[in-house]
Design an enzyme around this catalytic site. Structure first.
Site, mmCIF file in Angstrom:
data_model
loop_
_atom_site.group_PDB
_atom_site.id
_atom_site.type_symbol
_atom_site.label_atom_id
_atom_site.label_comp_id
_atom_site.label_asym_id
_atom_site.label_seq_id
_atom_site.Cartn_x
_atom_site.Cartn_y
_atom_site.Cartn_z
ATOM 1 N N ASP A 483 0.892 -1.153 0.000
ATOM 2 C CA ASP A 483 0.000 0.000 0.000
ATOM 3 C C ASP A 483 0.939 1.213 0.000
ATOM 4 O OD1 ASP A 483 -2.242 1.617 0.328
ATOM 5 O OD2 ASP A 483 -2.014 1.627 2.496
ATOM 6 N N ASP A 818 -1.486 -1.070 6.035
ATOM 7 C CA ASP A 818 -1.560 -0.497 7.382
ATOM 8 C C ASP A 818 -2.693 -1.089 8.219
ATOM 9 O OD1 ASP A 818 -3.700 0.567 6.140
ATOM 10 O OD2 ASP A 818 -3.086 2.661 6.266
ATOM 11 N N ASP A 822 -6.875 -2.334 4.217
ATOM 12 C CA ASP A 822 -6.236 -3.385 3.420
ATOM 13 C C ASP A 822 -6.535 -4.780 3.954
ATOM 14 O OD1 ASP A 822 -4.975 -1.328 1.986
ATOM 15 O OD2 ASP A 822 -3.377 -1.224 3.468
#
Length: 1169
Positions: A483, A818, A822
């Protein structure tokens, strides 16, 4: 298609009575047939031993069938149960879970009767499944929450006891208790595991061979290992139990009045009042917030340290349907979290429940193990049964070795039966020993040790793992996905300024120079709240507010700095929160102009430039050009819009729709924010790329910003053009466009030119483009996806789909995010690593530990000075002495110095107690988000996970090589040499076992190197290199052994037949074979220890080096006969000089030849490139 995410299939059965088990008639016939053959064909007297051998085989087979029924639920169901079509007539159900969700179980089917209704249900992994007649299937009973918001806004809880009992009967209560099994219960479970039973069987065979010391030593080692594992398991279980919620009293609205009940008695559908509670009181279950906003600390669930703002649903549109997946982030308070601040609800609207104690009013939506916290507890409890690596491969490898063992046993049986005088019983025993020697007793211990040592190493590095079976996968990873925001870049965002147009002077870099409209949007359009003295909320919004130098009050008003004249403060009345689907946020706010008392209401909007484009009254000419240029430079850009409203009171806007408010806006500029990379991101990404991993970015951010970061971090190659696929304008075709917009390429190139197209460009896909390809051009997407380096503007579900697509192409994926948006991608990748937002500081942790030690030392000193430990620390007998009767003599007051010491000691003990509480493992360490959770924000943890994964993988592969070679050598020693009368004494076997166990232990303790190597280890055991090196090394060992046995025969010729049952007596042949086989095993360890480039070399792994040197020295001393005492201890004889010299030469040749074979094969066929 499974029943749900947890259960794949449910099959109903009835248990058969013992006499009706399917194996009973088979074994009855088998025993009768053998008895007839033995007594009628062979004869009782002449073939007594053969008859007993036959019965022993039948008994072992029966024991195996019973054990298979215990081990495999499918076998138990087939042999001990009968399938029933009608569920209602069944007594049990066989439940098979989905992959990686535990193991199948045969559970009792319960029947509960209530009001002439019968409920058929069972419990699996703490989840309640009930038979549904309508769908003719078992299903979990959860509260139906897909209802309009008005249903919850007007809810009054349970209005009668019947209603409450009915819901409790259907949905259950809020109990999340975990029973920790007794030691013996767990020990018996482990003692009936396949490997353990097999090992005990081997021990029995060795006992029959008069190897008592060796047998008992092996049994003791096994029992100790299993007992320590059980103790560890019990400790883990009690820790998990402590993670669960403690019960406390709470206000619930039942029968139209507030009553106090225990939290475990809550039922889905209850209305409760909850606020900031005591230290140990966490939110008892998943609650929908009806009235009164609050701030919640969710760190124990997601690991996220930033407190989350939760909004009530009282102002949400009444006809909107509640979706627990989408609305949970803003409106649901999860069980196991802590409310750190709450606001007393305002005046209750007519028909809604009033708060009894000024706390927030909530609606219970999920209870017990159905809550988010319950799911996390279940993952930790039932995710994986045993910590092992490569189960299927292990089984296949043992089958491969078994071929050699069967050949050796057959050779022994044919040769042995040729001599009529030989005992058939002893021959059979020896053949069985050969077959069992293939599976070394230490195999399961070694495999568990390899994974466990990696687990411990990761924990020391601040990485917590809930699914240990994934560790070897980390060694096989070939694609790492990241990410962007908060993972590669920091959360400390920097506001560059506000850009009004594309001119050189278009960027306003100081808040003093901003237009009033821009200033009003920047300061009012946010979802920040004040918690104690801190601002809580999105880092981006915090950066904007602090750049403007405005301050937020507790009453949702923003005030300008005192030095500013003529600008009024703004009060926020209503927020439409940011959502990833709408890509914007809208706020209704108001301010009073100094001259009048009327409030001027404004609508402030900020969001993605492409979303706001159609909302403006007049769009600036260079709008697209400006924001594209800024995003290409890697900045994050948000468009702002504002509109003044005619209305003067917020109540007048109640019925207005959001879409109406977001029309005819005035353009207020672009906020330009830069996200600096984390300090070590560049170095870590370089290390990951250099170690032969593909890297991919999957982010929700703008494609151009993401491409810029990808370029800086070298995700994309320098000098190669990056093409972006984004949604075209209406009526246009889908085409690739370059980042600067100068080049346009058709979506799908011709098949012949595809490879050139993929090699000559880098690719970036947006969420909408990815969705289009999934539905319309899936074949092309499968060819393309491996070449895509950047996925931008991806929704959480799309991130998950990318991972699925890569996995379906055979890639082993790692996802790093994080842990909030996600979760899906982290859960579905082979290795998911969640980075927590609270940086863990090892220096501080070390400092705290030192402080704690000094406090303990000080406390001891105070006790010596005469102070007494606090009452609750006393032993029961000491405490009883203090409860003296009233007439007893009073104790004299302590002297002042002792009194001062006592006060100090009490304070110290209290501090230590608090610190101890804080040290207990929390759920925040294991995040709900991913199998791996890192306490550090740095992506260095990815390198740690890969290093440990590679180390575990290589360790298990080299263990298999060593075990295979040792097993093959012992199979030969036990067959051909047994016919020569060679056998080991009890002492010899025990010492050899000890030395081998020590070497294996130190192999599993290998540590990975500081840096990742360019080459990746082999992913499995079955490859040309492993099979060839094992075969060729065995040929060398076999030749050396055969050569030395022949020399020993020449040195000490035998006369007459060999008595295989004679008591052990040392001789030249036994001494030669024992020394050479010990030497071969030490050589096997030295040659096959892999070391660099994946882990410490043999010279760096000191424990391993010393154990090999010690074993080698012992073998050399025995070979040279240097110590008479040692020879006596080992029950060996001194060898003739010539034979001894040849023996030392043969061992040296073996070591060099095997080393050259292994390293050459590794160079040509292994992972050296």
């Amino acid at each position: 298609m499974g029943v749900d995410q947890l259960v794949e299939t449910i099959t109903p059965y009835n248990i058969r009575p013992i006499w009706n088990h399917l194996y009973v008639p088979v074994f009855a016939v088998l025993t009768s047939v053998w008895t007839y053959i033995w007594l009628d064909q062979f004869g009782y007297e002449e073939y007594y031993e053969l008859g007993m051998v036959g019965y022993a085989i039948i008994f072992v087979l029966l024991a195996l069938v019973l054990l298979f029924c215990h081990w495999l639920i499918a076998v138990r169901c087939a042999l001990m149960c009968s399938y029933i079509k009608d569920v209602k007539k069944a007594s049990h159900v066989c439940v098979t879970p989905t992959t990686n969700n535990g193991w199948p179980e045969l559970v009792p089917l319960n029947k509960t009767k209530r009001d002439k209704q019968i409920k058929f249900w069972f419990e699996f992994q703490r989840v309640h499944y009930t038979w549904e007649d309508e769908i003719e299937q078992f299903a979990t009973k959860n509260l139906d929450t897909a209802k309009p918001m008005v249903f919850f806004q007007k809810a009054h809880g349970f209005e009668s006891d019947e209603q409450l009992q009915e819901t409790k009967y259907l949905l259950g209560d809020n109990k999340t208790e975990m029973v920790v099994p007794q030691f013996m219960e767990l020990f018996i479970e482990r003692a009936t595991a396949p490997f353990f039973v097999f090992q005990v069987f081997c021990v029995g065979l060795w006992c029959l061979e008069d190897m008592w010391y060796y047998s008992l030593f092996t049994l003791f080692m096994l029992m100790t290992f299993e007992a320590t594992l059980v103790k560890q398991q019990m400790k883990n279980m009690s820790e998990i139990r402590n993670m669960g919620n403690k019960s406390f009293l709470i206000n619930a609205y039942r029968n139209k009045k507030w009553i106090r009940i225990k939290t475990e008695e809550l039922v889905a559908g209850d209305i409760v009042s909850i606020g900031r509670n005591g230290e140990d009181e966490t939110v008892p279950c998943d609650l929908l917030l009806l009235r009164g906003p609050c701030i919640v600390d969710e760190s124990m669930l997601t690991g996220e340290s930033v407190p989350q703002m939760k909004e009530p649903i009282e102002d949400v549109e009444k006809d909107r349907i509640f979706d627990i997946e989408l609305d949970s982030r803003l409106h649901v308070i999860f069980g196991g979290t802590k409310i750190v601040q709450h606001t007393t609800p305002g005046k209750a609207p007519e028909g809604s429940v009033k708060s009894p104690d000024g706390n927030c009013i909530c609606y219970v939506v999920r209870t017990g193990f159905n809550t988010s916290q319950g799911k996390l507890l279940r993952t930790i409890m039932f995710g994986v049964k045993r910590v092992t690596a490569n189960n299927l491969e292990t089984f296949c490898f043992i089958l491969f070795l078994l071929i050699f063992a069967i050949a050796a046993a057959a050779y022994l049986w044919i040769k042995g039966t040729a001599d009529e005088t030989r005992s058939k019983y002893k021959l059979f025993l020896e053949c069985t020993l050969i077959l069992t020697s293939v599976i070394p007793p230490e195999l399961p211990i070694e495999l568990s040790l390899a994974v466990n040592s990696s687990l411990m190493a990761l924990q020391k590095l601040g990485i917590f793992c809930t699914e240990p079976f994934r560790i070897p996968f980390a060694g096989k990873v070939d694609i790492c996905c990241f990410d962007k925001t908060g993972t590669l870049t920091t959360d400390n965002l920097v506001v560059e300024g506000v850009c009004m147009n594309n001119e050189k002077d278009g960027m306003i870099k100081s808040p003093e120079d901003l237009t009033l409209e821009s200033l009003q949007v920047m300061t009012s359009c946010h979802s920040l709240v004040r918690f104690e003295e801190e601002l809580v909320g999105d880092p981006l919004e915090k950066a904007c507010l602090s750049w403007c130098d405005w301050s937020l009050t507790k009453g949702d008003a923003v005030m300008p700095p005192k030095s500013t004249k003529g600008i009024a403060g703004i009060k926020i009345f209503h927020r439409y929160h940011f959502s990833s689907a709408m890509k914007r946020m809208t706020v209704i706010a108001g301010y009073q102009q100094s001259a009048t008392s009327d409030t001027t209401l404004i609508v402030a909007v900020k969001g993605a430039p492409e979303m706001l484009r159609n909302m403006y009254e007049n769009v600036p000419e260079d709008y697209d050009e400006t924001y594209m240029k800024l995003t290409r430079q890697g900045s994050r850009v948000l468009a702002m819009g504002i509109k003044k409203l005619k209305e003067t009171r917020p109540s007048e806007l109640r019925d207005k729709k959001r879409e109406d408010l977001e029309q005819d806006l005035t353009f207020a500029g672009f906020v330009v924010i830069s996200c600096p990379l984390k300090t070590d991101t560049k170095a870590m990404i370089k290390e990951i790329i250099d170690s032969s991993h593909g890297v991919v970015m999957i982010t929700g951010d703008n494609p151009l910003t993401a491409c810029h970061v990808a370029k800086v971090l070298k995700f994309t190659k320098k000098g190669v053009q990056t093409l972006v696929l984004d949604e075209p304008k209406e009526g246009d075709d889908w085409t690739w466009k370059s980042v600067d917009g100068t080049v346009e390429v058709p979506l799908i190139p011709p098949k012949s030119a595809r490879n050139v197209f993929f090699k000559s460009h880098e690719f970036c896909l947006t969420g909408t483009a990815f969705q289009y390809l999934v539905h319309h051009e899936h074949t092309f997407l499968r060819d393309l996806i491996v070449h895509v380096k950047v996925f931008a503007r991806m929704a959480p579900k799309q991130k998950e789909r990318v991972i699925h697509e890569l996995k379906s192409l055979g890639h082993i994926t790692l996802m790093c995010g994080d842990g909030t948006n996600d979760v899906g991608a982290l859960k579905h990748s082979n290795v998911g690593v969640a980075l927590l937002a609270n940086p863990y500081d090892p220096e501080k942790a070390k400092q705290k530990e030192e402080e704690r030690k000094s406090k303990i030392a000080e406390a001891r000193q105070l006790v010596q000075e005469g102070a007494r430990l606090p009452q609750h620390k006393l032993a029961p007998a000491a405490a009883a002495r203090n409860n003296a009767p009233p007439g007893a003599r009073a104790r004299a007051a302590p002297p002042p110095a002792v009194a001062a010491a006592q006060t100090k000691l009490d304070k110290l003990m209290q501090e230590l107690e608090e610190e101890e509480k804080a040290m207990v493992i929390k759920l925040g360490d294991a995040s709900i988000a991913a199998p791996f959770t890192s306490k550090y924000t740095s992506i260095a943890s990815i390198c740690h996970v890969i290093k440990q994964g590679r180390c575990t993988l290589v360790t298990t592969l080299q263990m298999f090589k060593i075990l295979a070679l040792n097993a093959l050598v012992s199979a030969y020693s036990l067959s051909a040499l047994y016919l020569d009368g060679v056998k080991y004494s009890d002492t010899q076997a025990t010492i050899q076992g000890l030395l081998l166990a020590a070497c294996f232990l130190f192999i599993s303790k290998s540590k990975p190197l500081e840096n990742l190597s360019k080459q990746r280890p082999m992913a499995n055991i079955f490859n040309a290199y492993t099979l060839l090196t094992v075969t060729l090394q065995f040929v060398v060992h076999f030749s050396v052994l055969l050569y030395m046995v022949n020399l020993a025969h020449l040195a000490d010729p035998r006369d007459g037949p060999i008595d295989l049952e004679a008591k052990f007596t040392p001789n030249v042949l036994n001494t030669t074979v024992y020394i050479i086989s010990m030497a071969l095993q030490v050589c096997t360890f030295a040659v096959n220890y892999r070391g660099r480039p994946f882990m410490e070399s043999l010279f760096e792994n000191k424990a391993m080096l010393y154990s090999i040197m010690f074993s080698g020295t012992a073998v050399f001393t025995l070979a040279t006969g240097a110590s008479d005492d040692l020879m006596k201890q080992f029950e060996l004889v001194i060898l003739p000089d010539e034979l001894r010299n040849t023996l030392v030469g043969a061992v040296s040749f073996d070591l060099i030849a095997c080393y050259l074979i292994d390293r050459s094969l590794n160079f040509f066929l292994g992972d050296m490139f």
